[in-house]
Design a protein around this motif. Structure first.
Motif: not given
Length: 400
Positions: A321-326
């Protein structure tokens, strides 16, 4: 020896229901939120455990009637007014002496109480005793948390910029508890298990050698399940300054609980996994802040995502699972973002994009980079509060 029934009871001969209704009515007039359910709880509690003193009656009423820390001050004020100042309470008519059937009576309560010994067990809503810093002892045993669940729930809905460092650390600890339910994935490896649905041929044949090659004992096995991999990439550029400390705390929770790979990026990529696993949360955040030398600058999201894919850490993306916070503001062209996200989509199990602006009413992904990345994301979720992050964790757990 006197029989057990002769023990003094504070409200002996008084109608418990009338007493509970009168007390609840007084509390409601003062602003405390309690109703029929709380009144019934108090009546049942008084029947099961008749109070033998003012102290016992106080805790029985407090535990059954108080549901929120905000109501505690109102309850204490009303209880003191009723029992310290001997304010009248309407009780059962049968409990009144002749000639006073129409008058109110006073509940006779001793002025002193049992008292509370230091270190004794207290109900959940009680504040810990104030102890001077010089009296703190590391070996004093378990400590009562300063924030109760109701207070943490209220803080979780506040924006990051309104929280101080102590509140952020407390919410980060709560996030670690939520991550303990992180989803698992089925691996290709198997282990012996009597409940398995697959027959393990080699162990079964080995046991058959002892019984004339008759497979008397069938060995079964089932797939091994492991926590699903997670890679977390957080933007620490100037436009994300207000969320940086909270996001570092979030990354630390993931690194400690889910064995995740965590990265911070602005113009360059910085791996923070070993730094954020420090035992002290303050030291971990300080070291992470010092390690990210380009924070509060520009942003190159596409270049940093490509750097992760090209590095040996890119193997952690497979099936993870890839979580990108931006917030999506990017200095790279949107065409490059689309190409990198397409490559990431082929490797990752799921892509979650956390945007602190997404929860704003009327918000639309109008930034070029955000619009280019959105078709390759499984979900776009707001991330302006810890409640938003908890919702993201719950969404991943329910679908993985």
């Amino acid at each position: 020896m006197a029989p057990a029934d002769s023990a003094p009871v504070l409200l002996r001969g008084i109608d418990r229901a009338a007493f509970a209704v009168a007390l609840v009515a007084r509390l409601r007039r003062a602003g405390l939120r309690c109703g029929i359910t709380e009144t019934d709880d108090l009546v049942r509690a008084l029947r099961v455990s008749p109070p033998v003193g003012r102290h016992a009656l106080y805790w029985t009423a407090r535990i059954t009637l108080v549901r929120s820390q905000a109501d505690l001050a109102v309850f204490d004020e009303v209880f003191a007014a009723v029992f310290d100042d001997t304010a009248p309470l309407p009780l059962s008519r049968s409990a009144l002496p002749p000639g006073r059937r129409d008058d109110g009576v006073h509940v006779k309560v001793p002025a002193g109480g049992d008292g509370t010994t230091a270190g004794g067990g207290l109900p959940w809503a009680t504040l810990p005793p104030a102890v001077a810093a010089a009296e703190d002892d590391e070996d004093s045993g378990l400590r009562v948390p300063e924030l109760r669940p109701s207070a943490l729930a209220a803080l979780a809905g506040r924006p990051f910029e309104e929280l101080d460092e102590t509140e952020i650390r407390a919410l980060g600890a709560g996030l670690q508890a939520a991550l303990l339910r992180w989803p698992q994935r089925r691996t290709r490896r198997h282990a012996t298990d009597p409940a398995g649905r697959r027959v393990a041929l080699r162990p079964t044949i080995a046991r058959a050698r002892r019984t004339g090659w008759e497979a008397i004992t069938v060995v079964r096995q089932k797939p091994i399940r492991e926590p699903r991999r997670v890679v977390l990439l957080c933007d620490v550029s100037e436009s994300m300054r207000a969320q940086t400390t909270a996001y570092l705390t979030m990354m630390r929770a993931f690194a400690l609980v889910t064995d995740a790979e965590v990265f911070a990026f602005a113009t360059t990529l910085t791996r923070l996994t070993p730094v954020l696993r420090h035992a002290s949360p303050e030291e971990a955040v300080d070291q992470a802040s010092a390690a990210v030398t380009d924070r509060f600058g520009g942003t190159r999201i596409a270049s940093n995502l490509k750097a992760v894919l090209d590095s040996h850490h890119g193997n952690a993306l497979r099936g993870g699972v890839v979580i990108i916070a931006s917030d999506g503001w990017d200095g790279d062209p949107p065409e490059r973002m689309a190409a990198v996200m397409a490559r990431l989509r082929r490797r990752a199990y799921r892509i979650i994009w956390l945007n602190p602006r997404a929860g704003t009413p009327g918000w639309t992904p109008g930034v070029a980079a955000m619009a280019a990345a959105l078709p390759y994301c499984d979900r776009l979720m707001p991330a302006a509060t810890f409640a938003d992050i908890s919702a993201c964790v719950e969404a991943i757990s329910s679908r993985a």
